[in-house]
Write a protein that holds these residues in place. Sequence first.
Motif, PDB file in Angstrom:
ATOM      1  N   PHE A 344      18.695  -0.971 -16.494  1.00 50.69           N
ATOM      2  CA  PHE A 344      18.068  -0.929 -17.717  1.00 50.69           C
ATOM      3  C   PHE A 344      16.417  -0.678 -17.215  1.00 50.69           C
ATOM      4  CE2 PHE A 344      15.463  -3.315 -20.794  1.00 50.69           C
ATOM      5  CZ  PHE A 344      16.104  -3.060 -22.113  1.00 50.69           C
ATOM      6  N   LYS A 345      16.129  -1.191 -16.159  1.00 55.09           N
ATOM      7  CA  LYS A 345      14.561  -1.148 -15.820  1.00 55.09           C
ATOM      8  C   LYS A 345      14.380   0.160 -15.362  1.00 55.09           C
ATOM      9  CE  LYS A 345      14.550  -4.515 -12.751  1.00 55.09           C
ATOM     10  NZ  LYS A 345      13.933  -5.538 -11.790  1.00 55.09           N
ATOM     11  N   LYS A 346      15.352   1.003 -15.032  1.00 55.31           N
ATOM     12  CA  LYS A 346      15.206   2.132 -14.641  1.00 55.31           C
ATOM     13  C   LYS A 346      15.197   3.231 -16.013  1.00 55.31           C
ATOM     14  CE  LYS A 346      17.031   2.350  -9.980  1.00 55.31           C
ATOM     15  NZ  LYS A 346      18.228   2.813  -9.120  1.00 55.31           N
ATOM     16  N   LYS A 347      15.970   2.934 -16.840  1.00 50.24           N
ATOM     17  CA  LYS A 347      15.846   3.441 -18.383  1.00 50.24           C
ATOM     18  C   LYS A 347      14.626   3.625 -18.828  1.00 50.24           C
ATOM     19  CE  LYS A 347      18.771   3.915 -22.389  1.00 50.24           C
ATOM     20  NZ  LYS A 347      19.949   3.445 -22.961  1.00 50.24           N
ATOM     21  N   TYR A 348      14.134   2.301 -18.819  1.00 46.44           N
ATOM     22  CA  TYR A 348      12.928   2.112 -19.749  1.00 46.44           C
ATOM     23  C   TYR A 348      11.576   1.960 -19.410  1.00 46.44           C
ATOM     24  CZ  TYR A 348      16.332   1.209 -23.425  1.00 46.44           C
ATOM     25  OH  TYR A 348      17.454   1.589 -24.429  1.00 46.44           O
ATOM     26  N   LEU A 349      11.411   1.422 -17.893  1.00 44.25           N
ATOM     27  CA  LEU A 349      10.132   1.130 -17.436  1.00 44.25           C
ATOM     28  C   LEU A 349       9.592   2.202 -16.490  1.00 44.25           C
ATOM     29  CD1 LEU A 349      10.717  -2.773 -16.809  1.00 44.25           C
ATOM     30  CD2 LEU A 349       9.436  -1.693 -18.456  1.00 44.25           C
ATOM     31  N   SER A 350       8.388   2.307 -16.607  1.00 44.76           N
ATOM     32  CA  SER A 350       7.566   3.325 -15.630  1.00 44.76           C
ATOM     33  C   SER A 350       7.178   2.878 -14.579  1.00 44.76           C
ATOM     34  CB  SER A 350       6.531   4.409 -16.529  1.00 44.76           C
ATOM     35  OG  SER A 350       7.223   4.819 -17.457  1.00 44.76           O
ATOM     36  N   HIS A 351       6.949   3.181 -13.265  1.00 47.02           N
ATOM     37  CA  HIS A 351       6.162   2.972 -12.251  1.00 47.02           C
ATOM     38  C   HIS A 351       6.364   1.338 -12.036  1.00 47.02           C
ATOM     39  CE1 HIS A 351       4.322   6.697 -12.218  1.00 47.02           C
ATOM     40  NE2 HIS A 351       4.085   6.492 -13.697  1.00 47.02           N
ATOM     41  N   GLU A 352       7.541   0.959 -11.815  1.00 50.22           N
ATOM     42  CA  GLU A 352       7.952  -0.607 -11.640  1.00 50.22           C
ATOM     43  C   GLU A 352       7.372  -1.051 -10.318  1.00 50.22           C
ATOM     44  OE1 GLU A 352      11.704  -3.587 -11.031  1.00 50.22           O
ATOM     45  OE2 GLU A 352      11.842  -1.402 -11.653  1.00 50.22           O
ATOM     46  N   GLY A 353       6.446  -2.070 -10.352  1.00 46.38           N
ATOM     47  CA  GLY A 353       6.108  -2.524  -9.081  1.00 46.38           C
ATOM     48  C   GLY A 353       4.931  -2.008  -8.676  1.00 46.38           C
ATOM     49  N   ASN A 354       4.523  -0.749  -9.360  1.00 43.99           N
ATOM     50  CA  ASN A 354       3.159  -0.288  -9.156  1.00 43.99           C
ATOM     51  C   ASN A 354       2.276   0.207 -10.221  1.00 43.99           C
ATOM     52  OD1 ASN A 354       1.538   0.940  -6.940  1.00 43.99           O
ATOM     53  ND2 ASN A 354       2.134   3.150  -7.875  1.00 43.99           N
ATOM     54  N   SER A 355       2.403  -0.458 -11.413  1.00 40.73           N
ATOM     55  CA  SER A 355       1.959   0.039 -12.807  1.00 40.73           C
ATOM     56  C   SER A 355       0.331  -0.219 -12.759  1.00 40.73           C
ATOM     57  CB  SER A 355       2.777  -1.122 -13.774  1.00 40.73           C
ATOM     58  OG  SER A 355       2.537  -2.408 -13.424  1.00 40.73           O
ATOM     59  N   ALA A 356      -0.023  -1.460 -12.090  1.00 46.78           N
ATOM     60  CA  ALA A 356      -1.627  -1.385 -12.255  1.00 46.78           C
ATOM     61  C   ALA A 356      -2.467  -0.498 -11.436  1.00 46.78           C
ATOM     62  CB  ALA A 356      -1.970  -3.118 -11.817  1.00 46.78           C
ATOM     63  N   VAL A 357      -1.719  -0.285 -10.298  1.00 50.68           N
ATOM     64  CA  VAL A 357      -2.177   0.848  -9.120  1.00 50.68           C
ATOM     65  C   VAL A 357      -2.112   2.029  -9.977  1.00 50.68           C
ATOM     66  CG1 VAL A 357      -2.048   2.085  -7.117  1.00 50.68           C
ATOM     67  CG2 VAL A 357      -1.743  -0.539  -7.506  1.00 50.68           C
ATOM     68  N   PHE A 358      -1.207   2.336 -10.709  1.00 57.17           N
ATOM     69  CA  PHE A 358      -1.161   3.662 -11.425  1.00 57.17           C
ATOM     70  C   PHE A 358      -2.300   3.789 -12.731  1.00 57.17           C
ATOM     71  CE2 PHE A 358       0.402   6.598 -14.508  1.00 57.17           C
ATOM     72  CZ  PHE A 358       0.758   7.702 -14.085  1.00 57.17           C
ATOM     73  N   ALA A 359      -2.103   2.525 -13.522  1.00 55.64           N
ATOM     74  CA  ALA A 359      -3.223   2.651 -14.299  1.00 55.64           C
ATOM     75  C   ALA A 359      -4.436   2.696 -14.201  1.00 55.64           C
ATOM     76  CB  ALA A 359      -2.808   1.495 -15.363  1.00 55.64           C
ATOM     77  N   SER A 360      -5.019   1.986 -12.855  1.00 58.77           N
ATOM     78  CA  SER A 360      -6.314   2.038 -12.431  1.00 58.77           C
ATOM     79  C   SER A 360      -6.642   3.507 -12.097  1.00 58.77           C
ATOM     80  CB  SER A 360      -6.402   0.934 -11.307  1.00 58.77           C
ATOM     81  OG  SER A 360      -7.677   1.217 -10.489  1.00 58.77           O
ATOM     82  N   ASN A 361      -5.763   4.189 -11.188  1.00 63.57           N
ATOM     83  CA  ASN A 361      -5.987   5.364 -10.932  1.00 63.57           C
ATOM     84  C   ASN A 361      -6.268   6.225 -12.207  1.00 63.57           C
ATOM     85  OD1 ASN A 361      -5.824   4.841  -8.191  1.00 63.57           O
ATOM     86  ND2 ASN A 361      -3.814   5.291  -7.959  1.00 63.57           N
ATOM     87  N   PHE A 362      -5.495   6.219 -13.006  1.00 66.29           N
ATOM     88  CA  PHE A 362      -5.804   7.052 -14.428  1.00 66.29           C
ATOM     89  C   PHE A 362      -7.077   6.931 -14.853  1.00 66.29           C
ATOM     90  CE2 PHE A 362      -5.535   7.151 -18.870  1.00 66.29           C
ATOM     91  CZ  PHE A 362      -5.377   8.512 -19.205  1.00 66.29           C
ATOM     92  N   ILE A 363      -7.293   5.335 -15.228  1.00 61.11           N
ATOM     93  CA  ILE A 363      -8.626   5.255 -15.776  1.00 61.11           C
ATOM     94  C   ILE A 363     -10.033   5.414 -15.042  1.00 61.11           C
ATOM     95  CG2 ILE A 363     -10.194   3.100 -16.505  1.00 61.11           C
ATOM     96  CD1 ILE A 363      -7.407   1.697 -17.220  1.00 61.11           C
ATOM     97  N   LEU A 364      -9.767   5.732 -13.534  1.00 62.24           N
ATOM     98  CA  LEU A 364     -10.940   6.069 -12.757  1.00 62.24           C
ATOM     99  C   LEU A 364     -11.072   7.503 -12.772  1.00 62.24           C
ATOM    100  CD1 LEU A 364     -10.939   3.048 -10.054  1.00 62.24           C
ATOM    101  CD2 LEU A 364     -12.423   3.244 -12.361  1.00 62.24           C
ATOM    102  N   LYS A 365      -9.946   8.148 -12.764  1.00 59.40           N
ATOM    103  CA  LYS A 365      -9.862   9.486 -12.415  1.00 59.40           C
ATOM    104  C   LYS A 365      -9.954  10.335 -13.857  1.00 59.40           C
ATOM    105  CE  LYS A 365      -7.523   9.394  -8.191  1.00 59.40           C
ATOM    106  NZ  LYS A 365      -5.901   9.895  -7.420  1.00 59.40           N
ATOM    107  N   GLU A 366      -9.452   9.575 -14.790  1.00 56.77           N
ATOM    108  CA  GLU A 366      -9.436  10.552 -16.033  1.00 56.77           C
ATOM    109  C   GLU A 366     -10.373  10.082 -17.095  1.00 56.77           C
ATOM    110  OE1 GLU A 366      -7.544  13.327 -16.157  1.00 56.77           O
ATOM    111  OE2 GLU A 366      -6.836  13.120 -13.983  1.00 56.77           O
ATOM    112  N   VAL A 367     -10.662   8.879 -17.281  1.00 62.93           N
ATOM    113  CA  VAL A 367     -11.476   8.329 -18.142  1.00 62.93           C
ATOM    114  C   VAL A 367     -12.911   7.941 -17.862  1.00 62.93           C
ATOM    115  CG1 VAL A 367     -11.717   6.392 -19.927  1.00 62.93           C
ATOM    116  CG2 VAL A 367      -9.454   7.237 -19.107  1.00 62.93           C
ATOM    117  N   ILE A 368     -13.247   7.707 -16.617  1.00 63.17           N
ATOM    118  CA  ILE A 368     -14.649   7.222 -16.162  1.00 63.17           C
ATOM    119  C   ILE A 368     -15.221   8.326 -15.346  1.00 63.17           C
ATOM    120  CG2 ILE A 368     -15.891   5.687 -14.752  1.00 63.17           C
ATOM    121  CD1 ILE A 368     -14.511   4.380 -17.112  1.00 63.17           C
ATOM    122  N   ARG A 369     -14.468   9.381 -14.712  1.00 62.04           N
ATOM    123  CA  ARG A 369     -15.059  10.470 -14.192  1.00 62.04           C
ATOM    124  C   ARG A 369     -16.127  11.071 -14.657  1.00 62.04           C
ATOM    125  NH1 ARG A 369     -11.042  15.684 -14.980  1.00 62.04           N
ATOM    126  NH2 ARG A 369     -10.849  15.329 -17.167  1.00 62.04           N
TER     127      ARG A 369
END
Length: 369
Positions: A344-369
């Motif tokens: 179920f988790k593999k089907k529905y959830l992205s980046h399990e166990g690493n979500s905050a790191v992934f989101a932080s990288n996106f915000i800093l590289k794609e939004v704040i840059r």
Amino acid sequence: MISFFISTFNYLRFIFKVKENSTIIFFSESKYYIDHFEDLVLEIKKNYNDIIYITTDSVENNYFKKSIYTILIENKVILEILFAFIKCKCLIMTVTDLGNHLKKSKYCKNYVYFFHALSSVTRRYTREAFKNYDIILTNGNYQKKELELLEKKYSHPKKKIINTGYFFLDKLSNKANIKRKVNNCVLFAPSWSYKKNLFENYSLEIIDRLIKDNFSVILRPHPEHYKRSINTINLIKKKFMDNSNFEFDERLSNLESMEKASVLITDNSAIDMEYVLIFERPVIQIQYIDKIHNDFDDIQELISMENDFKKQFTIKLDVKEINNLNQIIKKIDKRNIGEKINFFKKKYLSHEGNSAVFASNFILKEVIR
């Protein structure tokens, strides 16, 4: 009056602190959202210092103070003025219906929403709940598909929709003590709804029945119940607080209660998914009023994640049969469901166990840059 002056002072402090082209602002609706924000806030803080955390709660005001610049705005009028003219590079929050509940400022370059529940978009939210955001961080591809479908169906503005994963579930997974379970301990966590509420109409009866059947009961109300159902809360406290088999959970985090409970009873609260996916324990869903806060339930292109979850993992009980809770709990199938949960988790959830790191990288590289 004192609250007004404090809010005014903090508002002026905020104006001088913010930098329009670089500041990341987090806004939390209440202290009960700390667990949802914490991992993302601290992850961004590792690589970026220009952060301000706005809260309306004095308890939450002290939570991040050692590491994050925090502003307390308790007065609603001051808060509305602040949000009408707020300046920042990026404003991150969990407030739905932006533009209705809080005004959208033309001086804020990016409004970012992230989910504080696993719920499907097309059931528990209003039609325009996410319309006015620029960026939405989703728990998984099911929410992304639903948002894109709503954009197409209702001509909402296009936005960036990024599958980052569910911060809160990762936090629970890292902190949970699954060995803490107490036998015959029931966590009763009813949801809140605009319509009739199970909490208001049946909570006293459910708690009383469980205690008489020799269960220990933990009640964890929804944050909205403290605003809208205070009379019911007071009645429950008056009747049960002196009973050794009753606990009223007002803690900021729901983790301790989930750790202790051997079974969860709810109606529509998304805590059922968090409880099953982390602790792999049974859930009884009381059938009362379906939680649908919109008028687009005619969308049939997608099967809601909630329906899939409930079909696989919950035991349904009509509200008229709550006298049978004792028998239902005793008959619960205790077979291992770990393999089903992983699928179920593999089907529905992205980046399990690493979500905050992934989101932080996106915000800093794609939004704040």
